[in-house]
Design a protein around this motif. Structure first.
Motif, short mmCIF file in Angstrom:
data_model
loop_
_atom_site.label_atom_id
_atom_site.label_comp_id
_atom_site.label_asym_id
_atom_site.label_seq_id
_atom_site.Cartn_x
_atom_site.Cartn_y
_atom_site.Cartn_z
N LYS A 21 0.86 -1.28 0.10
CA LYS A 21 -0.49 0.11 -0.64
C LYS A 21 0.84 1.24 0.26
CE LYS A 21 -2.91 1.75 3.41
NZ LYS A 21 -3.52 1.61 4.67
N GLN A 22 0.77 2.53 -1.30
CA GLN A 22 1.25 3.66 -0.90
C GLN A 22 0.20 4.15 -0.94
OE1 GLN A 22 3.56 4.09 -3.24
NE2 GLN A 22 2.81 2.69 -4.88
N THR A 23 0.25 5.46 -0.16
CA THR A 23 -0.47 7.21 -0.35
C THR A 23 -0.30 7.36 -1.56
OG1 THR A 23 1.34 8.27 0.87
CG2 THR A 23 -0.42 7.71 2.06
N ASP A 24 -1.85 8.19 -2.15
CA ASP A 24 -1.62 8.15 -3.37
C ASP A 24 -0.60 9.43 -3.16
OD1 ASP A 24 -4.63 7.43 -4.37
OD2 ASP A 24 -5.61 9.05 -3.60
N MET A 25 0.03 10.25 -2.36
CA MET A 25 0.99 11.09 -2.68
C MET A 25 1.97 10.69 -3.11
SD MET A 25 1.30 14.70 -0.01
CE MET A 25 0.62 13.49 1.13
N PHE A 54 8.77 19.72 -1.68
CA PHE A 54 7.74 19.55 -0.45
C PHE A 54 7.05 20.80 -0.27
CE2 PHE A 54 12.01 17.89 0.38
CZ PHE A 54 11.63 17.24 1.63
N GLU A 55 6.87 21.31 -1.35
CA GLU A 55 5.32 21.78 -2.05
C GLU A 55 4.42 20.76 -1.64
OE1 GLU A 55 6.01 25.11 -4.47
OE2 GLU A 55 7.77 25.90 -3.29
N GLU A 56 4.26 20.03 -2.61
CA GLU A 56 3.43 18.66 -3.13
C GLU A 56 3.26 18.06 -1.58
OE1 GLU A 56 4.43 16.25 -5.68
OE2 GLU A 56 4.72 18.04 -7.36
N GLY A 57 4.11 17.87 -0.97
CA GLY A 57 3.38 17.10 0.40
C GLY A 57 4.74 17.52 1.07
N ASN A 58 4.84 16.97 1.79
CA ASN A 58 5.78 16.91 3.52
C ASN A 58 6.05 15.59 3.83
OD1 ASN A 58 3.64 17.25 4.76
ND2 ASN A 58 4.42 18.88 6.22
N ALA A 59 5.59 14.34 3.88
CA ALA A 59 4.91 12.93 4.14
C ALA A 59 4.87 12.07 3.28
CB ALA A 59 4.84 12.96 5.76
N TYR A 60 4.89 10.77 3.40
CA TYR A 60 5.22 10.33 2.27
C TYR A 60 4.70 8.58 3.40
CZ TYR A 60 6.28 13.54 -1.00
OH TYR A 60 6.39 14.91 -1.69
N GLU A 61 4.26 8.21 2.83
CA GLU A 61 3.62 6.69 3.26
C GLU A 61 3.86 5.55 2.38
OE1 GLU A 61 0.78 6.22 6.25
OE2 GLU A 61 1.55 8.15 7.84
#
Length: 71
Positions: free
Chosen positions: A20-24, A46-53
């Motif tokens: 599984k991975q987040t959409d981001m 980092f303007e798109e997202g600051n954390a990923y899983e």
């Protein structure tokens, strides 16, 4: 990521997959199915997202598996 299995032969061979991975995280990370190494497919913005899983699954040749969350 790293997983180990004490079995010998095929039952001790561990392969990795993204469960599984987040959409981001889609299209940003690559997981090597043999080594478990996670690499970037493109630069992080980092303007798109600051954390990923990601949720990584390791599976041995005997069908046993485990998962780990990578953030």
């Amino acid at each position: 990521v790293t997983a180990t299995d004490g079995d010998e032969g095929l039952n001790g061979h561990v392969k990795y997959s993204l469960k599984k991975q987040t959409d981001m995280a889609l299209g940003i990370f690559n997981l090597d199915t043999e080594s478990g190494e996670i690499t970037l497919l493109r630069s992080l913005d980092f303007e798109e997202g600051n954390a990923y899983e990601l949720e990584v699954m390791s599976r041995d040749g005997g069908g046993l598996f485990d998962t780990a969350k990578v953030a």
